[in-house]
Design a protein around this motif. Structure first.
Motif, PDB file in Angstrom:
ATOM      1  N   SER A  76     -13.173   9.611  -6.203  1.00 55.65           N
ATOM      2  CA  SER A  76     -14.077   8.491  -6.437  1.00 55.65           C
ATOM      3  C   SER A  76     -13.551   7.556  -7.518  1.00 55.65           C
ATOM      4  O   SER A  76     -14.145   6.501  -7.767  1.00 55.65           O
ATOM      5  CB  SER A  76     -15.464   9.012  -6.845  1.00 55.65           C
ATOM      6  OG  SER A  76     -15.399   9.658  -8.112  1.00 55.65           O
ATOM      7  N   LYS A  77     -12.451   7.928  -8.164  1.00 54.17           N
ATOM      8  CA  LYS A  77     -11.859   7.065  -9.189  1.00 54.17           C
ATOM      9  C   LYS A  77     -11.376   5.768  -8.556  1.00 54.17           C
ATOM     10  O   LYS A  77     -10.882   5.747  -7.428  1.00 54.17           O
ATOM     11  CB  LYS A  77     -10.699   7.771  -9.882  1.00 54.17           C
ATOM     12  CG  LYS A  77     -11.050   9.116 -10.510  1.00 54.17           C
ATOM     13  CD  LYS A  77     -12.089   8.992 -11.601  1.00 54.17           C
ATOM     14  CE  LYS A  77     -12.371  10.339 -12.269  1.00 54.17           C
ATOM     15  NZ  LYS A  77     -13.425  10.246 -13.297  1.00 54.17           N
ATOM     16  N   THR A  78     -11.500   4.680  -9.287  1.00 55.73           N
ATOM     17  CA  THR A  78     -11.103   3.371  -8.763  1.00 55.73           C
ATOM     18  C   THR A  78      -9.667   3.013  -9.112  1.00 55.73           C
ATOM     19  O   THR A  78      -9.131   2.044  -8.573  1.00 55.73           O
ATOM     20  CB  THR A  78     -12.026   2.277  -9.306  1.00 55.73           C
ATOM     21  OG1 THR A  78     -11.943   2.244 -10.739  1.00 55.73           O
ATOM     22  CG2 THR A  78     -13.466   2.543  -8.893  1.00 55.73           C
ATOM     23  N   GLU A  93      -7.222   2.173  -3.199  1.00 50.24           N
ATOM     24  CA  GLU A  93      -7.732   1.421  -2.057  1.00 50.24           C
ATOM     25  C   GLU A  93      -9.048   2.053  -1.617  1.00 50.24           C
ATOM     26  O   GLU A  93      -9.100   2.908  -0.718  1.00 50.24           O
ATOM     27  CB  GLU A  93      -6.706   1.444  -0.926  1.00 50.24           C
ATOM     28  CG  GLU A  93      -7.049   0.572   0.264  1.00 50.24           C
ATOM     29  CD  GLU A  93      -7.231  -0.879  -0.102  1.00 50.24           C
ATOM     30  OE1 GLU A  93      -8.306  -1.402   0.232  1.00 50.24           O
ATOM     31  OE2 GLU A  93      -6.329  -1.475  -0.720  1.00 50.24           O
ATOM     32  N   GLU A  94     -10.134   1.627  -2.266  1.00 51.24           N
ATOM     33  CA  GLU A  94     -11.426   2.298  -2.110  1.00 51.24           C
ATOM     34  C   GLU A  94     -11.973   2.217  -0.686  1.00 51.24           C
ATOM     35  O   GLU A  94     -12.571   3.180  -0.192  1.00 51.24           O
ATOM     36  CB  GLU A  94     -12.433   1.699  -3.092  1.00 51.24           C
ATOM     37  CG  GLU A  94     -12.088   1.928  -4.550  1.00 51.24           C
ATOM     38  CD  GLU A  94     -13.092   1.249  -5.461  1.00 51.24           C
ATOM     39  OE1 GLU A  94     -14.222   1.770  -5.582  1.00 51.24           O
ATOM     40  OE2 GLU A  94     -12.750   0.188  -6.035  1.00 51.24           O
ATOM     41  N   SER A 121      -1.507  -1.144  -4.029  1.00 52.66           N
ATOM     42  CA  SER A 121      -2.698  -0.307  -4.007  1.00 52.66           C
ATOM     43  C   SER A 121      -2.305   1.113  -3.610  1.00 52.66           C
ATOM     44  O   SER A 121      -1.324   1.315  -2.885  1.00 52.66           O
ATOM     45  CB  SER A 121      -3.732  -0.850  -3.017  1.00 52.66           C
ATOM     46  OG  SER A 121      -4.206  -2.117  -3.431  1.00 52.66           O
ATOM     47  N   LEU A 122      -3.098   2.082  -4.055  1.00 51.35           N
ATOM     48  CA  LEU A 122      -2.766   3.496  -3.879  1.00 51.35           C
ATOM     49  C   LEU A 122      -3.844   4.197  -3.076  1.00 51.35           C
ATOM     50  O   LEU A 122      -5.045   3.977  -3.277  1.00 51.35           O
ATOM     51  CB  LEU A 122      -2.636   4.157  -5.257  1.00 51.35           C
ATOM     52  CG  LEU A 122      -2.215   5.620  -5.309  1.00 51.35           C
ATOM     53  CD1 LEU A 122      -0.764   5.777  -4.851  1.00 51.35           C
ATOM     54  CD2 LEU A 122      -2.367   6.152  -6.738  1.00 51.35           C
ATOM     55  N   ILE A 123      -3.396   5.041  -2.145  1.00 52.74           N
ATOM     56  CA  ILE A 123      -4.288   5.970  -1.455  1.00 52.74           C
ATOM     57  C   ILE A 123      -3.819   7.377  -1.829  1.00 52.74           C
ATOM     58  O   ILE A 123      -2.895   7.925  -1.222  1.00 52.74           O
ATOM     59  CB  ILE A 123      -4.261   5.773   0.067  1.00 52.74           C
ATOM     60  CG1 ILE A 123      -4.629   4.327   0.418  1.00 52.74           C
ATOM     61  CG2 ILE A 123      -5.215   6.742   0.762  1.00 52.74           C
ATOM     62  CD1 ILE A 123      -4.389   3.957   1.851  1.00 52.74           C
ATOM     63  N   ASN A 154       0.843  -1.195   0.000  1.00 50.57           N
ATOM     64  CA  ASN A 154       0.000   0.000   0.000  1.00 50.57           C
ATOM     65  C   ASN A 154       0.876   1.242   0.000  1.00 50.57           C
ATOM     66  O   ASN A 154       1.852   1.313   0.756  1.00 50.57           O
ATOM     67  CB  ASN A 154      -0.903   0.034   1.241  1.00 50.57           C
ATOM     68  CG  ASN A 154      -1.708  -1.234   1.408  1.00 50.57           C
ATOM     69  OD1 ASN A 154      -2.539  -1.559   0.572  1.00 50.57           O
ATOM     70  ND2 ASN A 154      -1.450  -1.966   2.482  1.00 50.57           N
ATOM     71  N   VAL A 155       0.527   2.206  -0.825  1.00 48.71           N
ATOM     72  CA  VAL A 155       1.262   3.472  -0.887  1.00 48.71           C
ATOM     73  C   VAL A 155       0.304   4.619  -0.602  1.00 48.71           C
ATOM     74  O   VAL A 155      -0.698   4.805  -1.306  1.00 48.71           O
ATOM     75  CB  VAL A 155       1.927   3.676  -2.259  1.00 48.71           C
ATOM     76  CG1 VAL A 155       2.595   5.056  -2.322  1.00 48.71           C
ATOM     77  CG2 VAL A 155       2.950   2.584  -2.530  1.00 48.71           C
TER      78      VAL A 155
END
Length: 264
Positions: A92-94, A106-107, A147-149, A73-74
């Motif tokens: 809101s982009k996935t 990372e929704e 995954s990206l935050i 995770n980043v």
């Protein structure tokens, strides 16, 4: 669907848009950096065209090579350069798209963040912002799968930023990246002095002494330094230069610095 994807805006301008050439460009930058055995928990990395700042960016990202398999995770934060708003914007982009493919957002974490008052859902801040995008190809080459935050920061205090960072800090699977440049549009000699001063403040975690008019985003860097101080991290300067050292003139330069933060 394409409407749920944040598309690149600078591919072919600030970095190559042809995938193989982009990978080659990044690998060439990385191979110039001596390997390190200890990997950081957090980074400060500049944002600019790879011609201007790619070598400095590479000094930060090369520090992840030994740890690349651990990071899943980043958390990536950058200041808004084009849209004014208060708070920290999620999207809101996935997924974020680059020439190297999609990076999933990372929704579930994004939705949880919306319970905090400083977090807002604001897609426009992400669509127009370049500073996060420039980090992604480096991360894709090194980490391959993560995954990206993504967080775009507007008008907000260091204290509010540090609160969010502590929520997202995570374990060894989470990497925190703040993207920020140093001084802006000073003469070369003045910029060198200011950037060295700021590097000293960063290395000593003196977030209160960062000046608003001497960095790209002192609140953003200050928020990270607060958390680093509270968690007793040590800071290291990887490299500093400015646009006058790369391909720019020396009359009005932008300062670039890369820094790592390590758990003891």
């Amino acid at each position: 669907m394409d409407t749920y994807i944040r598309k690149p805006i600078l591919a072919g301008f600030f970095y190559p848009d042809e995938p193989l050439f982009l990978i080659h460009t990044i690998e060439e930058l990385l191979k110039e950096i001596p390997p390190t055995d200890i990997s950081p928990k957090a980074l400060i990395v500049p944002h600019a065209s790879y011609e201007y700042a790619g070598k400095i960016m590479a000094t930060a990202y090369a520090s992840l090579l030994k740890k690349h398999f651990q990071i899943k995770n980043v958390v990536l934060l950058g200041i808004s350069h084009h849209t004014s708003f208060r708070g920290i914007a999620v999207t809101s982009k996935t997924a974020y798209l680059t020439p190297l493919g999609q990076i999933p957002v990372e929704e579930s974490t994004v939705m949880k963040l919306l319970q905090y008052p400083q977090i807002i859902m604001f897609d426009e801040a992400h669509i127009k912002e370049h500073c996060l995008e420039l980090q992604l190809p480096f991360l894709q080459v090194i980490l391959q799968s993560f995954s990206l935050i993504p967080l775009v920061v507007g008008d907000i205090s260091s204290n509010n930023i540090s609160e969010v960072l502590k929520i997202l800090w995570g374990n060894q699977e989470t990497l925190v990246i703040v993207t920020s440049n140093l001084s802006y549009y000073h003469h070369y000699n003045t910029a060198q002095q200011l950037d060295q001063m700021n590097a000293t403040l960063i290395e000593t975690l003196r977030w209160q002494d960062l000046k608003h008019d001497q960095t790209c985003s002192s609140p953003l860097m200050g928020g990270l330094l607060q958390v680093a101080q509270q968690k007793a991290l040590t800071a290291k300067t990887f490299a500093i230069c400015n646009s006058g050292d790369t391909i720019g003139t020396k009359d009005r330069v932008v300062g670039y610095g890369a820094f790592g933060f390590y758990e003891k």
